[in-house]
Design an enzyme around this catalytic site. Structure first.
Site, short mmCIF file in Angstrom:
data_model
loop_
_atom_site.label_atom_id
_atom_site.label_comp_id
_atom_site.label_asym_id
_atom_site.label_seq_id
_atom_site.Cartn_x
_atom_site.Cartn_y
_atom_site.Cartn_z
N ALA A 114 -4.33 1.83 8.27
CA ALA A 114 -3.98 0.25 8.51
C ALA A 114 -4.77 -0.53 9.65
O ALA A 114 -5.56 -1.20 9.03
CB ALA A 114 -2.51 0.43 9.06
N ARG A 115 -4.49 -0.32 10.70
CA ARG A 115 -5.22 -0.92 11.77
C ARG A 115 -5.36 -0.08 12.94
O ARG A 115 -4.20 0.68 13.40
CB ARG A 115 -4.59 -2.47 12.21
CG ARG A 115 -4.75 -3.43 11.12
CD ARG A 115 -6.21 -3.86 11.07
NE ARG A 115 -6.37 -4.94 10.02
CZ ARG A 115 -6.69 -4.80 8.81
NH1 ARG A 115 -6.63 -3.58 8.29
NH2 ARG A 115 -6.80 -5.82 7.92
N ILE A 174 0.90 -1.07 0.01
CA ILE A 174 -0.03 -0.10 -0.12
C ILE A 174 0.96 1.47 -0.07
O ILE A 174 0.75 2.29 -0.78
CB ILE A 174 -0.96 -0.14 1.25
CG1 ILE A 174 -1.89 -1.19 1.19
CG2 ILE A 174 -1.72 1.25 1.31
CD1 ILE A 174 -2.77 -1.39 2.40
N GLU A 230 -14.28 -2.26 16.48
CA GLU A 230 -15.29 -1.91 15.32
C GLU A 230 -16.33 -2.63 15.10
O GLU A 230 -16.15 -3.66 15.50
CB GLU A 230 -14.32 -1.98 13.85
CG GLU A 230 -13.17 -1.14 13.76
CD GLU A 230 -12.48 -1.21 12.24
OE1 GLU A 230 -12.62 -2.02 11.43
OE2 GLU A 230 -11.45 -0.59 12.18
N HIS A 248 -14.07 2.37 8.32
CA HIS A 248 -13.40 1.39 7.56
C HIS A 248 -13.63 1.04 5.97
O HIS A 248 -14.03 -0.06 5.81
CB HIS A 248 -13.37 -0.01 8.44
CG HIS A 248 -12.05 -0.93 8.34
ND1 HIS A 248 -11.79 -1.81 9.28
CD2 HIS A 248 -11.34 -1.05 7.10
CE1 HIS A 248 -10.67 -2.31 8.87
NE2 HIS A 248 -10.54 -1.80 7.45
#
Length: 332
Positions: free
Chosen positions: A240-241, A161, A269, A288
Site C-alpha cells: 500500500a504505502r 485491491i 523512496e 515499489h
C-alpha cells in the site's frame, strides 16, 4: 470532442498511449498532446482546459483546483491514467459536474497479483533458496519454508485491491479477516470475509496485508503497539504505502526475528542505501514494483478510451471515481 493529453512526451507517456491506445482514443474525437518533455505549468494547463472536452492526465499533473476551472466550460471528463485521484482533483471538479475516471480498477488487479506473489515468495523463502542455489548449495534439513493454503489472512483496509486479493485467496482456502471503517457486515458476508478488530488481526493472523489508502487518518496507523502484537512466525505484507507504518518501530521489531515482512513501499523512496530493511534475512524487499506491471499501462489507456466512448453514447461509466471515493484515496 476535443481531447487533450497532459502527460509529458517520453517513455512513460508512450507506455500508456501506445499506437493502439491512441487509435482507440481518436475514435472519440480530435486528440492533442503536451508537446514538452515536462509537466504543463498551471497557466499552460489552464489554457488547454479552455477548449478541451476531455482531459487525459497522468502522474505528476498539477492538481485540478477551482482556479483552473474558471474558463473550462467545455470540460466534461477528466480521465486519469494513474490509480488514485487524491492528488489530482478536489471538490471543484465534482461541483462543476465533471466526470472523473481513473485506471484504479485495472491497477487493483495488477497490485493484488503482486501481493499474492510477494506473499507466496516470502512464505516459501524463495529469495533465500535462490541465493543458496546461485552459491552452489542445496537445501538441508533446516528448511522452514511454508505455504499459504489454509492460513488465516488479515487485511487492513478493503478497497479494490483487497477485493481482488480476496478472490485470489479463495483458491488457497484461507480464512480472511478484514479491518475496515467502511465495510458493513452484510458486505463482508457477501465477500466471504469476516469483519474484525485490527488488534485481533495482528494477534492471530498468519499473514497480515495492508491495503489502506494513505490519508491524514491512516498515516502511522500501524504503530509500535500493533507491531508488537504480531504473532511469532507471521508474515506482514505492505503493497500500500510505507507511511502507513512507523518504519523505525517496524525495523526494531523485525530485528527480533519473530516474524517476516514482504515490503514493496517505504516511508521515503527510494529506500536509503543503509536501511536495515535491505539486508535483513526475514525481509523480502522490493523497489515499489507491486503494480501495475508495464503491460497494464496500455490496458489502462484502452479502458479509459472505452469509457469516453461510453460517455458519448450515454452509457454507464465503468471506471468512474465518485466524489466520496476520491476522498479516501491516497494523497502523496
Amino acid at each position: 470532442m476535443k481531447i487533450y493529453i497532459t502527460m509529458p512526451a517520453g517513455v512513460i507517456r508512450d507506455s500508456f498511449i501506445t499506437p493502439n491506445a491512441r487509435r482507440a482514443i481518436e475514435k472519440s474525437g480530435e486528440v492533442s498532446c503536451n508537446p514538452y518533455d515536462r509537466q504543463l505549468t498551471r497557466e499552460e494547463l489552464k489554457n488547454v482546459m479552455k477548449d478541451a472536452d476531455v482531459l487525459i492526465t497522468g502522474w505528476g499533473t498539477e492538481m485540478l483546483t477551482a482556479d483552473l476551472f474558471l474558463s473550462a466550460d467545455k470540460l466534461k471528463i477528466v480521465a486519469h491514467t494513474g490509480g488514485s485521484v487524491g492528488n489530482l482533483v478536489d471538490g471543484a471538479v465534482y461541483e462543476k459536474g465533471i466526470r472523473v475516471l481513473s485506471g484504479n480498477n485495472v491497477y487493483a488487479k495488477s497490485v493484488a497479483e503482486g501481493c499474492l506473489c510477494y506473499t507466496i515468495s516470502a512464505l516459501r523463502q524463495t529469495e533465500i533458496y535462490i541465493n543458496v542455489m546461485r552459491n552452489g548449495g542445496w537445501k538441508d534439513d533446516s528448511s522452514k519454508n511454508r505455504g499459504l493454503i489454509g492460513k488465516r489472512v488479515g487485511l487492513v483496509g478493503f478497497g479494490a485491491i483487497a477485493k481482488y486479493f480476496v478472490e485470489m485467496l479463495r483458491l488457497f482456502h484461507t480464512e480472511v479477516l478484514v479491518y475496515s471503517s467502511y465495510l458493513t457486515n452484510e458486505e463482508a458476508e457477501n465477500c466471504g470475509v469476516e469483519l474484525s478488530a485490527i488488534d485481533t488481526i495482528f494477534e492471530t493472523c498468519d499473514v497480515i496485508s495492508l491495503h489502506s489508502g494513505l490519508t491524514e487518518k491512516t498515516t502511522g496507523m500501524i504503530n509500535k503497539e500493533l507491531l508488537k502484537k504480531i504473532k511469532d512466525g507471521a508474515l506482514l505484507v505492505n503493497t500500500a504505502r510505507g507511511a502507513l507504518m512507523d518504519e523505525t518501530a517496524l525495523i526494531e521489531e523485525l530485528k527480533t526475528g519473530r516474524f517476516m515482512a514482504a515490503l514493496d513501499v517505504y516511508t521515503e523512496e527510494p529506500l536509503a542505501i543503509d536501511s536495515p530493511l535491505r539486508t535483513m534475512q526475514n525481509v523480502l524487499p522490493m523497489p515499489h514494483m507491486g503494480g501495475p506491471t508495464i503491460d497494464m499501462r496500455e490496458e489502462v489507456a484502452l479502458t479509459l478510451a472505452e469509457d469516453i466512448k461510453r460517455f458519448i453514447n450515454g452509457q454507464p461509466l465503468i471506471n468512474e471515481i465518485e466524489a466520496e471515493h476520491s476522498l479516501r484515496m491516497t494523497k502523496h
